[in-house]
Motif scaffolding. Sequence first.
Motif, PDB file in Angstrom:
ATOM      1  N   VAL A  30      -4.045 -12.301  18.705  1.00 15.73           N
ATOM      2  CA  VAL A  30      -2.865 -11.705  18.075  1.00 15.73           C
ATOM      3  C   VAL A  30      -2.007 -12.816  17.474  1.00 15.73           C
ATOM      4  O   VAL A  30      -1.499 -13.674  18.180  1.00 15.73           O
ATOM      5  N   ALA A  34       1.943  -9.547  16.119  1.00 18.13           N
ATOM      6  CA  ALA A  34       3.046  -9.483  17.086  1.00 18.13           C
ATOM      7  C   ALA A  34       4.351  -9.063  16.434  1.00 18.13           C
ATOM      8  O   ALA A  34       5.223  -8.467  17.090  1.00 18.13           O
ATOM      9  N   VAL A  37       4.977  -5.438  16.797  1.00 20.76           N
ATOM     10  CA  VAL A  37       5.326  -4.964  18.137  1.00 20.76           C
ATOM     11  C   VAL A  37       6.839  -4.835  18.290  1.00 20.76           C
ATOM     12  O   VAL A  37       7.336  -3.934  18.977  1.00 20.76           O
ATOM     13  N   ALA A  59       4.172  -8.665  22.707  1.00 25.35           N
ATOM     14  CA  ALA A  59       2.784  -8.271  22.463  1.00 25.35           C
ATOM     15  C   ALA A  59       1.935  -8.474  23.718  1.00 25.35           C
ATOM     16  O   ALA A  59       1.113  -7.621  24.069  1.00 25.35           O
TER      17      ALA A  59
END
Length: 349
Positions: A30, A34, A37, A59
């Motif tokens: 990731v 992120a 998120v 995340a």
Amino acid sequence: MAADAMTPLQRLAAYAKGEPIDRLPCVPIVGNTAARVIGARVGDFRGNGQLIAEAQVAAYRLFGYDTIRVFTDLYTQAESMGATVHYPADETAYLAAPAIAAPTAIDRLQPADPHRDGNLPHHLEAMRIAVDAVGTEVPVTGAVTCPFTNASFLVGAETLARLMLREPETVHRLCELSLETGIRYVEAIIGAGATPSLTDAMSSSTVISPRQFREFSYPYLKRLIDVIHGREKSVTLHICGKTAKIWEAMADAGADCISIDNDASLLDAKREVGHRVRLMGNVHPSAVMLQGTPEDVWRATLDCIRQAHDNPKGYIVASGCSLPTETPFANIRAMLDTVREVGWPVNLA
């Protein structure tokens, strides 16, 4: 999402010792996903270590994977040495212009100070914040662009390709400068409580030949890894694209874990270097993780586990490279859920 029985640090430590674990380690890589998120724009990460940390910690808490990697783009070190990087409002940054327009200007280049130059201080801030927030349960790593790749950003990839043929000594000078920046950044990352994670996109056999890798990339990569090992940290090395012809060299350089792109075969890597290095990978980040369904992710993840779960030096389930920003959360969850479902010892029935 089922709760894990172990924290990532507990899982990785037990796995390294051959002790019982609840599941295989899993790292969907990731990066700028992120941002989604926490509802941020990717461009907002520039100069904002606090926001980078907030996104990466959020995340990790949402998905429960096994390593936080502080990363926004490949160009942070080159930018700190004078390259021009363009930051779109909500897309990953890209190189707008190299640090120098011609090799004759190489004397103007200086190694960067990671505590002062470019965005490096903000990335270090993000690492410190993440370590303070969750460092007792999950490893926090900082992405480091390796010397040869960084050198290509200093002078431009096409120019570097010509220099390798016509002025190899200039390429070595660029790599030496990049190595010094890399060493300084590695030391700063470790000082922040994190672990360096190496990425070397331009060393791919898709870009340069294995002979050129040995001549221009390998010596500096090995010296950088030696510094990290000297600080008692292990090294994960990712090289994009085709790498089969340089796996042995990657292991010779000292990599403890090789991150395999989806262009390469985990099964072949296991056969050739699995007795020397841990393997990591390689669910396709675009065709599967971005564009596929959770069922596609499940099938692809199972296929990777079948190929590499018995690697002699261990295996980490992962995407083949950093995830595209718009990767669906359901697909990231599907990778973790698949790993939890098969458990440990792996049950593929």
